[in-house]
Design a protein around this motif. Structure first.
Motif, mmCIF file in Angstrom:
data_model
loop_
_atom_site.group_PDB
_atom_site.id
_atom_site.type_symbol
_atom_site.label_atom_id
_atom_site.label_comp_id
_atom_site.label_asym_id
_atom_site.label_seq_id
_atom_site.Cartn_x
_atom_site.Cartn_y
_atom_site.Cartn_z
ATOM 1 N N LEU A 154 -28.408 37.832 -0.858
ATOM 2 C CA LEU A 154 -27.133 37.879 -1.574
ATOM 3 C C LEU A 154 -26.564 39.288 -1.458
ATOM 4 N N LYS A 155 -25.311 39.361 -1.036
ATOM 5 C CA LYS A 155 -24.613 40.640 -0.958
ATOM 6 C C LYS A 155 -23.279 40.530 -1.684
ATOM 7 N N PHE A 156 -22.576 41.659 -1.782
ATOM 8 C CA PHE A 156 -21.328 41.700 -2.530
ATOM 9 C C PHE A 156 -20.157 42.041 -1.618
ATOM 10 N N GLU A 157 -19.054 41.345 -1.844
ATOM 11 C CA GLU A 157 -17.839 41.621 -1.090
ATOM 12 C C GLU A 157 -17.374 43.045 -1.384
ATOM 13 N N GLY A 158 -17.117 43.800 -0.327
ATOM 14 C CA GLY A 158 -16.693 45.188 -0.496
ATOM 15 C C GLY A 158 -17.799 46.188 -0.257
ATOM 16 N N CYS A 159 -19.038 45.714 -0.112
ATOM 17 C CA CYS A 159 -20.156 46.596 0.230
ATOM 18 C C CYS A 159 -20.470 46.459 1.714
ATOM 19 N N TYR A 160 -20.681 47.576 2.367
ATOM 20 C CA TYR A 160 -21.012 47.582 3.794
ATOM 21 C C TYR A 160 -22.445 48.067 3.963
ATOM 22 N N HIS A 161 -23.198 47.351 4.793
ATOM 23 C CA HIS A 161 -24.612 47.671 4.953
ATOM 24 C C HIS A 161 -24.996 47.833 6.425
ATOM 25 N N PRO A 223 -25.167 50.712 -4.841
ATOM 26 C CA PRO A 223 -24.964 50.946 -6.270
ATOM 27 C C PRO A 223 -23.733 51.817 -6.540
ATOM 28 N N VAL A 224 -23.367 52.603 -5.541
ATOM 29 C CA VAL A 224 -22.081 53.309 -5.541
ATOM 30 C C VAL A 224 -21.344 52.842 -4.285
ATOM 31 N N PRO A 225 -20.618 51.720 -4.369
ATOM 32 C CA PRO A 225 -19.931 51.200 -3.186
ATOM 33 C C PRO A 225 -18.896 52.208 -2.684
ATOM 34 N N ALA A 226 -19.090 52.708 -1.469
ATOM 35 C CA ALA A 226 -18.251 53.804 -0.971
ATOM 36 C C ALA A 226 -17.847 53.611 0.481
ATOM 37 N N ASN A 227 -17.875 52.376 0.957
ATOM 38 C CA ASN A 227 -17.453 52.086 2.322
ATOM 39 C C ASN A 227 -16.138 51.325 2.365
ATOM 40 N N ASN A 228 -15.644 50.935 1.207
ATOM 41 C CA ASN A 228 -14.403 50.159 1.135
ATOM 42 C C ASN A 228 -13.631 50.651 -0.095
ATOM 43 N N GLY A 229 -13.370 51.964 -0.098
ATOM 44 C CA GLY A 229 -12.911 52.609 -1.300
ATOM 45 C C GLY A 229 -14.120 53.006 -2.127
ATOM 46 N N LEU A 230 -13.895 53.652 -3.261
ATOM 47 C CA LEU A 230 -14.974 54.032 -4.161
ATOM 48 C C LEU A 230 -14.933 53.077 -5.344
ATOM 49 N N LEU A 231 -15.691 51.979 -5.211
ATOM 50 C CA LEU A 231 -15.637 50.878 -6.181
ATOM 51 C C LEU A 231 -16.717 51.065 -7.231
ATOM 52 N N LEU A 232 -16.485 51.990 -8.141
ATOM 53 C CA LEU A 232 -17.513 52.364 -9.108
ATOM 54 C C LEU A 232 -17.854 51.213 -10.042
ATOM 55 N N GLN A 233 -19.148 50.919 -10.137
ATOM 56 C CA GLN A 233 -19.642 49.841 -10.986
ATOM 57 C C GLN A 233 -20.134 50.401 -12.321
ATOM 58 N N THR A 234 -20.137 49.565 -13.338
ATOM 59 C CA THR A 234 -20.678 49.997 -14.625
ATOM 60 C C THR A 234 -22.198 49.920 -14.597
ATOM 61 N N ARG A 235 -22.828 50.728 -15.431
ATOM 62 C CA ARG A 235 -24.275 50.649 -15.527
ATOM 63 C C ARG A 235 -24.698 49.281 -16.064
ATOM 64 N N ASP A 236 -23.892 48.711 -16.954
ATOM 65 C CA ASP A 236 -24.209 47.396 -17.520
ATOM 66 C C ASP A 236 -24.309 46.340 -16.426
ATOM 67 N N PHE A 237 -23.391 46.399 -15.456
ATOM 68 C CA PHE A 237 -23.440 45.415 -14.368
ATOM 69 C C PHE A 237 -24.694 45.607 -13.522
ATOM 70 N N LEU A 238 -24.996 46.862 -13.198
ATOM 71 C CA LEU A 238 -26.178 47.125 -12.385
ATOM 72 C C LEU A 238 -27.460 46.751 -13.127
ATOM 73 N N GLN A 239 -27.482 46.951 -14.422
ATOM 74 C CA GLN A 239 -28.654 46.564 -15.209
ATOM 75 C C GLN A 239 -28.784 45.041 -15.270
ATOM 76 N N ALA A 240 -27.635 44.356 -15.416
ATOM 77 C CA ALA A 240 -27.662 42.891 -15.410
ATOM 78 C C ALA A 240 -28.191 42.378 -14.080
#
Length: 448
Positions: A154-161, A223-240
């Motif tokens: 599972l990956k997220f739209e907007g993240c480049y790997h 965890p810091v999406p930075a390949n498609n803009g800087l799409l900063l996530q909340t800690r709550d989302f990352l913890q979830a």
């Protein structure tokens, strides 16, 4: 100082710099390489002019083939956190090169760099060096599949790997979708093993795990999406995300090819205080030379050959020149106060630009974390998903990029790319850059 800039000067476009030699080199390169480049974003398709062919870099500055000088905020796409041609990195590389540059055999330098990383990173116990971030991620995915004996990722739209087949996919329609290939040459069967959901959407994440129960080997995220803009996530989302993976026996992979060692020595994992199961790092661990690594607990990593059944190899893995550069660079990053000073410098730079734009009601938001920043032509306070970015706003970046180039400021040639500040950027550099940015913004927003 900001308000003292003459208004007439602010709105006066500068003539384009000379690119005669770069243009000649580009014309020749197009006969050798697809599109004249060895990586697509270098082709300047999203901005004005032909690509700049860089001839030299020193400190925070680069020079192109025509002799134009720029203050560089690309920093080789991030890994040059000490700037170009750092003396300590250069001297260590020269010292090692005198004894040979490649052996395809173990060297003590591999041990030294690994020890430097592992002794200062609480999240991994063993690692494996590879030759790029893409290779690190590809290997981490194989490790996760082999360890869990599951196939789906599972990956997220907007993240480049990176450009490995199973991750070069984008979201289809619907809340939870199998990925659709985002490149010709990627078999549909590969994409069918990759589930894609939106960032910052816990409900979509839960639905994916309900729909594909006991099938998901790993969730991978920047965890810091930075390949498609800087799409900063909340800690709550990352913890979830961490909690859901734990509940489902799924491994959590943090792709820290950009954020690792950039926002702190322990990267985003340390910043958010969240432990992933596998971590991947990129060229910053080799002073910008071609290198990467992936790491995890000893228990997980011991499933890699030759002790385990999951195969991964690399002739140039642990190359002594890259190891030498990494030892020199990471040793500097461990200097007391290094990150505090770098982050403070970045925060002041960003705040001054944001204040300038806000006072003039310019539709601009400068997002930042650590020493990373991103110019978004928006009035949104938060951009957490790829869909939040207005493609039409890229026209403003295109104009800004041209004005900055003509004023001696170099940013990556795409509005979706982030910028970086290094320890080599001086106060004078940043003041010069701010003035150029102010002038460029005035032109962009006051264009008739």
């Amino acid at each position: 100082m900001v308000d003292s800039i003459n208004k007439k000067d602010k709105k006066q476009a500068k003539p384009d710099i000379s690119r005669e030699k770069s243009a000649e080199l580009y014309a020749k390169a197009k006969t050798y390489f697809p599109g004249g480049v060895n990586s697509p974003v270098r082709a300047f398709k999203s901005v004005y002019g032909t690509p700049l062919f860089i001839a030299k870099g020193d400190g925070s500055h680069i020079w192109d083939a025509d002799g134009n000088e720029f203050i560089d905020f690309c920093c080789s796409w991030g890994p040059l956190i000490l700037g170009h041609n750092n003396v300590k990195v250069r001297e260590k590389v020269i010292e090692v090169m005198q004894h040979g540059m490649s052996f395809g055999a173990p060297t003590a330098l591999e041990n030294e760099l690994a020890e430097l990383i592992l002794n200062n990173n609480q999240f991994i116990e063993k690692l494996r060096f590879v030759s790029s971030g893409t290779e690190a991620v590809m290997s981490a995915i194989r490790l996760a599949r082999g360890y869990t004996k599951r196939d789906k990722i599972l990956k997220f739209e907007g993240c480049y790997h990176g450009h490995s087949d199973s991750l070069l996919v984008k979201a289809g329609s619907g809340l939870v979708t199998f990925g659709e290939t985002s490149s010709a040459g990627v078999p549909k069967s590969f994409a069918d093993e990759t589930i894609v959901v939106a960032l910052n959407d816990v409900e979509a994440l839960k639905e994916a795990f309900n729909e594909f129960k006991d099938q998901i080997a790993a969730v991978i995220i920047e965890p810091v999406p930075a390949n498609n803009g800087l799409l900063l996530q909340t800690r709550d989302f990352l913890q979830a995300l961490r909690d859901i993976c734990t509940e489902n026996g799924t491994l959590l992979i943090f792709d820290e090819v950009i954020s690792g060692f950039r926002i702190g020595f322990e990267g985003a994992a340390g910043y958010y205080k969240i432990k992933p199961d596998i971590l991947t790092y990129g060229k910053i661990i080799g002073g910008g030379l071609p290198v990467g690594c992936y790491g995890a607990s000893a228990e997980i990593m011991d499933h890699i050959s030759p002790v385990g059944s999951i195969y991964q190899a690399g002739t140039l893995s642990g190359n002594p020149v890259a190891m030498a550069a990494g030892i020199a660079q990471l040793s500097e990053l461990l200097t007391k106060g290094f990150y505090d000073e770098l982050h403070s410098k970045t925060e002041e730079f960003v705040a001054t630009i944001q204040n300038y734009a806000t006072k003039r009601n310019y539709k601009l938001k400068v997002f930042t974390i650590g020493s990373i920043f991103w110019f978004a032509f928006t009035d949104q306070e938060h951009i957490t998903k790829a869909d939040d970015i207005d493609p039409a706003s890229m026209d403003k970046f295109k104009k800004m990029h041209r004005e900055l180039i003509n004023r001696g400021i170099y940013l990556g040639p795409s509005g979706y790319e982030v910028g970086f500040i290094s320890s080599a950027h001086t106060k004078t550099d940043l003041e010069t850059a701010k003035r150029a940015i102010f002038e460029s913004l005035d032109l962009v927003f006051n264009e008739k």
